[in-house]
Design an enzyme around this catalytic site. Structure first.
Site, mmCIF file in Angstrom:
data_model
loop_
_atom_site.group_PDB
_atom_site.id
_atom_site.type_symbol
_atom_site.label_atom_id
_atom_site.label_comp_id
_atom_site.label_asym_id
_atom_site.label_seq_id
_atom_site.Cartn_x
_atom_site.Cartn_y
_atom_site.Cartn_z
ATOM 1 N N ILE A 140 0.845 -1.201 0.000
ATOM 2 C CA ILE A 140 0.000 0.000 0.000
ATOM 3 C C ILE A 140 0.878 1.248 0.000
ATOM 4 O O ILE A 140 1.692 1.429 0.906
ATOM 5 C CB ILE A 140 -0.915 0.023 1.240
ATOM 6 C CG1 ILE A 140 -1.763 -1.250 1.315
ATOM 7 C CG2 ILE A 140 -1.815 1.243 1.218
ATOM 8 C CD1 ILE A 140 -2.609 -1.343 2.574
ATOM 9 N N LYS A 209 5.343 1.541 12.890
ATOM 10 C CA LYS A 209 4.743 2.089 11.680
ATOM 11 C C LYS A 209 3.962 3.369 11.977
ATOM 12 O O LYS A 209 3.971 4.312 11.177
ATOM 13 C CB LYS A 209 3.844 1.034 11.041
ATOM 14 C CG LYS A 209 4.610 -0.206 10.587
ATOM 15 C CD LYS A 209 3.682 -1.328 10.154
ATOM 16 C CE LYS A 209 4.475 -2.551 9.734
ATOM 17 N NZ LYS A 209 3.600 -3.685 9.351
#
Length: 428
Positions: A140, A209
């Protein structure tokens, strides 16, 4: 006027870029395989450095070498790709390459989360370029989207399922296929979870993340420890049933949110997600990210968040971007917001240790079920950050409802109501 046919002819292929590949695990092999299947990409793996000379690999032993310094010093290499597990070693390699003004691609989210400000400064000082799309959501393109498309537009919030391993386990439990232990074992069998699953199941991986997303979404550099991370190691069928009774699912969600006063909060925990959210349908090993911008509105990205080919495709995208001269701008870091932790969040807590309830000091309780051992109410975010290790140690399971408020808001409301009643009484 006739069209010149030469203008429409394809350009002569440029000389392929030479890659120095450091690490040949799942992602390294995935990238190598992609480049072998796609020779027109314009990249070739010229040199490969690995750590263990005795490990059996799918290429001839002559293709591998063991001195990373040799790659850093090889000016014939156009780009270095770092894909190793060791965060400390990765930082030494990447920092050393940037000091030489090199182009670098990495997928090491733990290293980046710990050292991102230093790496950004090295790029500015020495002229190197570092890209790391593969570090966050596999295939993504969320980092590029934030940097290139929302680099100047304010974001209201970002919510994401950033770890495919825990999401797969929750999917299996939610469909009634297995309890936590068997679901985790199946995830490991299929390669979705590591032999030591702690980084994934305890939400350390999505916390790293979230730190990277905070930098690109809001210009906010955070230390990993500043971000609350609670995992699913203590989850049971009782918790799944509680969510289902409300028409919801439990997902591990990284939530970044701009508050009304302009400050930003960041946390990674299990969360109750309803059908109104695009994340409700993100199941199995998939990842998904919802962005809400001030002017563009809501955007939703979904894709495979792990695996050699999906993550290797993100590395290839970074390579192509480097060849086009792309670099992250970090535009929002010029005026970063304040990180807010003086908040209360509404949680569901299930535990067989009542002292944990006292320790968290609920400011308001809306629901209790003694037979199932859970309580729903508001607690201070700071308390959860302080006691997260103790909660994990005692096997407590926590889910947030996505409701938050400033600390003391309930007390202020109670005082205001009492004052209103007193005033009304005097008026009689």
């Amino acid at each position: 006027m006739p069209i010149n046919a030469a203008l429409l002819a394809p350009a002569a292929p440029a000389q392929p870029w030479r890659i120095g590949l450091i690490g040949f695990g799942c992602v390294g092999q995935g990238l190598y395989d992609i480049l072998q299947q796609h020779p027109a990409s314009g990249f070739e793996v010229a040199r490969i450095v690995v750590k263990n000379p005795d490990k059996v690999r799918p290429l001839p032993a002559a293709r591998f070498e063991f001195e990373t310094e040799a790659l850093l010093a090889d000016d014939s290499l156009d780009v270095l790709v770092e894909l190793i597990d060791d965060a400390d070693a990765a930082f030494r390699l990447v920092a050393g390459a940037l000091r030489r003004g090199r182009r670098v691609v990495t997928a090491n989210k733990a290293m980046l989360a710990r050292h991102l400000p230093a790496l950004v400064e090295l790029q500015r000082t020495h002229g190197g370029t570092l890209l790391y799309e593969a570090a966050v959501c596999g295939s993504i393109p969320v980092i590029r989207t934030l940097d290139a498309y929302f680099g100047t537009e304010p974001l209201r919030q970002l919510a994401g399922i950033l770890n495919g391993s825990s999401n797969y386990v929750l999917t299996r439990m939610g469909t009634g296929d297995a309890n936590y232990g068997p679901a985790l074992a199946l995830a490991q069998q299929l390669g979705f979870a590591e032999t030591d699953p702690r980084l994934d199941m305890a939400a350390f991986d999505p916390r790293s993340k979230a730190v990277l997303l905070a930098a690109h979404a809001y210009g906010l550099f955070l230390e990993p420890e500043q971000v609350l991370n609670l995992g699913i190691e203590g989850i049971s069928t009782t918790d799944i049933a509680f969510a289902a009774s409300r028409g919801q699912k439990i997902k591990v969600v990284a939530g970044l949110q701009r508050l009304p006063d302009g400050r930003v909060t960041a946390l990674v925990t299990p969360q109750l997600v309803g059908p109104e959210s695009p994340l409700f349908g993100v199941d199995e090993e998939f990842n998904g990210v919802v962005l809400e911008a001030d002017f563009a509105g809501e955007q939703f990205l979904r894709g495979r968040g792990a695996g050699g080919h999906p993550t290797g495709s993100a590395v290839l995208a970074d390579l192509a971007a480097l060849r086009q001269g792309f670099a992250y701008h970090y535009a929002k870091t010029a005026a970063p917001p304040i990180h807010a932790t003086d908040l209360e969040i509404e949680i569901y807590l299930r535990t067989d240790e009542p002292r944990l309830i006292d320790l968290l000091d609920f400011s308001e309780v809306s629901e209790e079920a003694d037979e199932d051992g859970y309580v729903v109410g508001y607690v201070a975010l700071a308390h959860l950050i302080t006691h997260r290790d103790l909660l994990r140690e005692h096997g407590a399971f926590i889910v947030r409802t996505d409701q938050l408020r400033p600390v003391g808001e309930a007390a202020e409301a109670t005082e205001a109501a009492a004052a209103a009643l007193e005033t009304a009484g005097r008026s009689w």
